[in-house]
Design a protein around this motif. Sequence first.
Motif, PDB file in Angstrom:
ATOM      1  N   PHE A  80     116.888  69.719 -27.195  1.00 30.73           N
ATOM      2  CA  PHE A  80     118.007  69.094 -27.906  1.00 30.73           C
ATOM      3  C   PHE A  80     118.721  67.989 -27.123  1.00 30.73           C
ATOM      4  O   PHE A  80     119.690  67.426 -27.611  1.00 30.73           O
ATOM      5  N   SER A  81     118.254  67.670 -25.929  1.00 30.07           N
ATOM      6  CA  SER A  81     118.845  66.563 -25.174  1.00 30.07           C
ATOM      7  C   SER A  81     118.053  65.284 -25.434  1.00 30.07           C
ATOM      8  O   SER A  81     116.952  65.321 -26.012  1.00 30.07           O
ATOM      9  N   HIS A  82     118.611  64.146 -25.027  1.00 29.83           N
ATOM     10  CA  HIS A  82     117.991  62.843 -25.280  1.00 29.83           C
ATOM     11  C   HIS A  82     118.119  61.951 -24.053  1.00 29.83           C
ATOM     12  O   HIS A  82     118.908  62.218 -23.149  1.00 29.83           O
ATOM     13  N   SER A  83     117.328  60.879 -24.057  1.00 33.46           N
ATOM     14  CA  SER A  83     117.389  59.884 -22.982  1.00 33.46           C
ATOM     15  C   SER A  83     117.691  58.518 -23.576  1.00 33.46           C
ATOM     16  O   SER A  83     117.288  58.212 -24.702  1.00 33.46           O
ATOM     17  N   ASP A  84     118.393  57.688 -22.805  1.00 35.24           N
ATOM     18  CA  ASP A  84     118.678  56.315 -23.204  1.00 35.24           C
ATOM     19  C   ASP A  84     118.468  55.416 -21.984  1.00 35.24           C
ATOM     20  O   ASP A  84     119.247  55.475 -21.026  1.00 35.24           O
ATOM     21  N   PRO A  85     117.401  54.605 -21.994  1.00 37.56           N
ATOM     22  CA  PRO A  85     117.099  53.756 -20.830  1.00 37.56           C
ATOM     23  C   PRO A  85     118.243  52.816 -20.448  1.00 37.56           C
ATOM     24  O   PRO A  85     118.374  52.443 -19.277  1.00 37.56           O
ATOM     25  N   SER A  86     119.095  52.462 -21.402  1.00 34.09           N
ATOM     26  CA  SER A  86     120.201  51.547 -21.102  1.00 34.09           C
ATOM     27  C   SER A  86     121.260  52.194 -20.204  1.00 34.09           C
ATOM     28  O   SER A  86     122.117  51.506 -19.646  1.00 34.09           O
ATOM     29  N   HIS A  87     121.217  53.525 -20.057  1.00 33.88           N
ATOM     30  CA  HIS A  87     122.185  54.222 -19.216  1.00 33.88           C
ATOM     31  C   HIS A  87     121.797  54.230 -17.740  1.00 33.88           C
ATOM     32  O   HIS A  87     122.585  54.648 -16.896  1.00 33.88           O
ATOM     33  N   LEU A  88     120.581  53.794 -17.435  1.00 34.70           N
ATOM     34  CA  LEU A  88     120.109  53.842 -16.061  1.00 34.70           C
ATOM     35  C   LEU A  88     120.637  52.664 -15.256  1.00 34.70           C
ATOM     36  O   LEU A  88     120.840  51.573 -15.782  1.00 34.70           O
ATOM     37  N   VAL A  89     120.869  52.912 -13.959  1.00 40.43           N
ATOM     38  CA  VAL A  89     121.243  51.827 -13.061  1.00 40.43           C
ATOM     39  C   VAL A  89     119.993  50.972 -12.837  1.00 40.43           C
ATOM     40  O   VAL A  89     118.897  51.512 -12.681  1.00 40.43           O
ATOM     41  N   PRO A  90     120.087  49.624 -12.862  1.00 44.98           N
ATOM     42  CA  PRO A  90     118.916  48.763 -12.662  1.00 44.98           C
ATOM     43  C   PRO A  90     118.121  49.156 -11.420  1.00 44.98           C
ATOM     44  O   PRO A  90     118.698  49.548 -10.396  1.00 44.98           O
ATOM     45  N   SER A  91     116.815  49.047 -11.512  1.00 48.38           N
ATOM     46  CA  SER A  91     115.925  49.518 -10.447  1.00 48.38           C
ATOM     47  C   SER A  91     116.085  48.759  -9.140  1.00 48.38           C
ATOM     48  O   SER A  91     115.654  49.225  -8.090  1.00 48.38           O
ATOM     49  N   ASN A  92     116.691  47.556  -9.172  1.00 48.48           N
ATOM     50  CA  ASN A  92     116.880  46.795  -7.934  1.00 48.48           C
ATOM     51  C   ASN A  92     118.088  47.266  -7.136  1.00 48.48           C
ATOM     52  O   ASN A  92     118.357  46.780  -6.044  1.00 48.48           O
ATOM     53  N   VAL A  93     118.865  48.215  -7.681  1.00 52.73           N
ATOM     54  CA  VAL A  93     120.001  48.775  -6.956  1.00 52.73           C
ATOM     55  C   VAL A  93     119.504  49.842  -5.980  1.00 52.73           C
ATOM     56  O   VAL A  93     118.784  50.754  -6.354  1.00 52.73           O
ATOM     57  N   LYS A  94     119.880  49.720  -4.717  1.00 51.87           N
ATOM     58  CA  LYS A  94     119.412  50.625  -3.669  1.00 51.87           C
ATOM     59  C   LYS A  94     120.411  51.752  -3.418  1.00 51.87           C
ATOM     60  O   LYS A  94     121.576  51.676  -3.800  1.00 51.87           O
ATOM     61  N   PHE A  95     119.935  52.785  -2.747  1.00 53.27           N
ATOM     62  CA  PHE A  95     120.801  53.890  -2.353  1.00 53.27           C
ATOM     63  C   PHE A  95     122.018  53.368  -1.594  1.00 53.27           C
ATOM     64  O   PHE A  95     123.141  53.777  -1.846  1.00 53.27           O
ATOM     65  N   THR A  96     121.752  52.472  -0.632  1.00 55.51           N
ATOM     66  CA  THR A  96     122.844  51.956   0.208  1.00 55.51           C
ATOM     67  C   THR A  96     123.860  51.177  -0.617  1.00 55.51           C
ATOM     68  O   THR A  96     125.059  51.222  -0.339  1.00 55.51           O
ATOM     69  N   ASP A  97     123.391  50.480  -1.671  1.00 54.10           N
ATOM     70  CA  ASP A  97     124.309  49.748  -2.541  1.00 54.10           C
ATOM     71  C   ASP A  97     125.241  50.708  -3.274  1.00 54.10           C
ATOM     72  O   ASP A  97     126.434  50.440  -3.439  1.00 54.10           O
ATOM     73  N   GLN A  98     124.680  51.822  -3.722  1.00 62.30           N
ATOM     74  CA  GLN A  98     125.476  52.794  -4.471  1.00 62.30           C
ATOM     75  C   GLN A  98     126.473  53.533  -3.588  1.00 62.30           C
ATOM     76  O   GLN A  98     127.515  53.978  -4.049  1.00 62.30           O
ATOM     77  N   LEU A  99     126.155  53.659  -2.296  1.00 62.07           N
ATOM     78  CA  LEU A  99     127.005  54.424  -1.391  1.00 62.07           C
ATOM     79  C   LEU A  99     128.070  53.582  -0.690  1.00 62.07           C
ATOM     80  O   LEU A  99     128.862  54.106   0.084  1.00 62.07           O
ATOM     81  N   LYS A 100     128.085  52.264  -0.975  1.00 63.27           N
ATOM     82  CA  LYS A 100     129.081  51.398  -0.331  1.00 63.27           C
ATOM     83  C   LYS A 100     130.506  51.782  -0.699  1.00 63.27           C
ATOM     84  O   LYS A 100     131.445  51.501   0.051  1.00 63.27           O
ATOM     85  N   ALA A 101     130.647  52.419  -1.850  1.00 59.27           N
ATOM     86  CA  ALA A 101     131.996  52.815  -2.286  1.00 59.27           C
ATOM     87  C   ALA A 101     132.626  53.853  -1.363  1.00 59.27           C
ATOM     88  O   ALA A 101     133.824  54.100  -1.444  1.00 59.27           O
ATOM     89  N   LEU A 102     131.828  54.463  -0.461  1.00 61.87           N
ATOM     90  CA  LEU A 102     132.377  55.423   0.488  1.00 61.87           C
ATOM     91  C   LEU A 102     133.415  54.788   1.417  1.00 61.87           C
ATOM     92  O   LEU A 102     134.245  55.483   1.998  1.00 61.87           O
ATOM     93  N   LYS A 103     133.351  53.469   1.550  1.00 62.56           N
ATOM     94  CA  LYS A 103     134.319  52.776   2.396  1.00 62.56           C
ATOM     95  C   LYS A 103     135.691  52.668   1.721  1.00 62.56           C
ATOM     96  O   LYS A 103     136.674  52.328   2.369  1.00 62.56           O
ATOM     97  N   ASP A 104     135.728  52.936   0.437  1.00 67.12           N
ATOM     98  CA  ASP A 104     136.969  52.837  -0.324  1.00 67.12           C
ATOM     99  C   ASP A 104     137.845  54.055  -0.034  1.00 67.12           C
ATOM    100  O   ASP A 104     137.435  55.198  -0.277  1.00 67.12           O
ATOM    101  N   PRO A 105     139.075  53.864   0.490  1.00 63.48           N
ATOM    102  CA  PRO A 105     139.942  55.016   0.785  1.00 63.48           C
ATOM    103  C   PRO A 105     140.308  55.829  -0.450  1.00 63.48           C
ATOM    104  O   PRO A 105     140.656  57.010  -0.339  1.00 63.48           O
ATOM    105  N   LYS A 106     140.241  55.212  -1.640  1.00 60.41           N
ATOM    106  CA  LYS A 106     140.552  55.970  -2.856  1.00 60.41           C
ATOM    107  C   LYS A 106     139.554  57.106  -3.060  1.00 60.41           C
ATOM    108  O   LYS A 106     139.913  58.173  -3.569  1.00 60.41           O
TER     109      LYS A 106
END
Length: 425
Positions: free
Chosen positions: A185-211
């Motif tokens: 009963f679940s579904h997939s939507d390819p538009s919800h995925l982060v583009p494949s050129n985004v790297k792990f390190t790019d996604q983790l840069k937000a760790l520098k944000d004090p918030k």
Amino acid sequence: MGTELRNERKAWSVLIVSTLAFTVCFMVWMMFGVIGIPIKKMLNLNATEFGLLTAMPVLTGSLIRVPLGIWTDKYGGRIVMACVMAITVPAIYLMSYATEYWHFLVIGLFVGLAGGSFSVGTPYVARWFPKNRQGMAMGVYGAGNSGAAVNKFVAPVLLVAFGWAMVPQVYAAIMLGTLVLFWLFSHSDPSHLVPSNVKFTDQLKALKDPKVLKYCQYYSIVFGGYVALSLWMVQYYVGEYGLDIRVAALLAACFSLPGGVLRAIGGVLSDKYGAHKVTWWVMWVSWICLFLLSYPQTDFTVTTVDGPRTFHIGLNVYAFTALMGILGVAWAFGKASVFKYISDDYPKNIGAISGIVGLAGGMGGFILPILFGALMDLTGIRSSAFMLMYGVVWVSLIWMYWTEVRRTEVMGSNAAASPLATTVK
């Protein structure tokens, strides 16, 4: 119009079946909160060893949250959730054959993977809904925390009727059946995925944000504290008030159930009033409840004109349960409001950020039961667990005041223009 209706149906189907899956995963994750009591007696464990036993599944469920959140962004929530559930089934079943303390610790690590499902489902369901309804969607999904209460209803019945070993066997069957329902009963939507050129390190840069660090602190209370006390409360009732395990589990559910189910209401309130206002009130309610819960059972003698008189101060089981229920409601709202912060501030990186914040909350749920046990062995005072939580809430209140509340202009010509004031209104 037909496409919008079809997408709406898919969104609700995903939300309902994902919430069911998360409820079962959380039920399994909290299993030691009940079966740990006969295991403690069987292995003659002290309070610290019992705390470590209950916390082991929480450790892996926490550590895996960051990679699971990132993989959800990259590969989609449907396949990641299904894989997590499938991997845990054999481990849950094997738990019934454990006989030594280290057996339970090692198998508990694998069972704990079920706890990582939170950072999968949160971004998965959020992306199926528009921004103004994401708080609601994440709140409904987060209501799967009520699996902690389901565990307290189901496990004691199985334990008394068939022995503790039957509990993991039944839970393994339930997890397998839920996996099948989720996939159908679940579904997939390819538009919800982060583009494949985004790297792990790019996604983790937000760790520098004090918030992000601040949200981690908030979540370590409202979720980490919830997990820790859900694991700790049954044995607390048994030890403090001498209750039967079934009655103790039922009363403990008065904290676990609202702490899970009402998360959806917290999401709606956060959408309407803003994450800051809801979180601020949650912290103050928590502070008051934990102050009252911290006071140990006390007898003291006073010299009067008629001679010495002894007085007793302490919460009876009814007052204690009522305060725990209020605390559960507050933390349900707080769990939703923290993730509303995340969806507002990081709409394109919900998976990674929710994984990081979820890790902090989960680590709170891992560390706190061990500290509860250590404090009880050290002081002999059961309410020392609440004393510790009271101190942790103080940290968040001070942090929130200096970074958010103090900067808010509540009077003068600039008050309405203040960004935080707009949020609070």
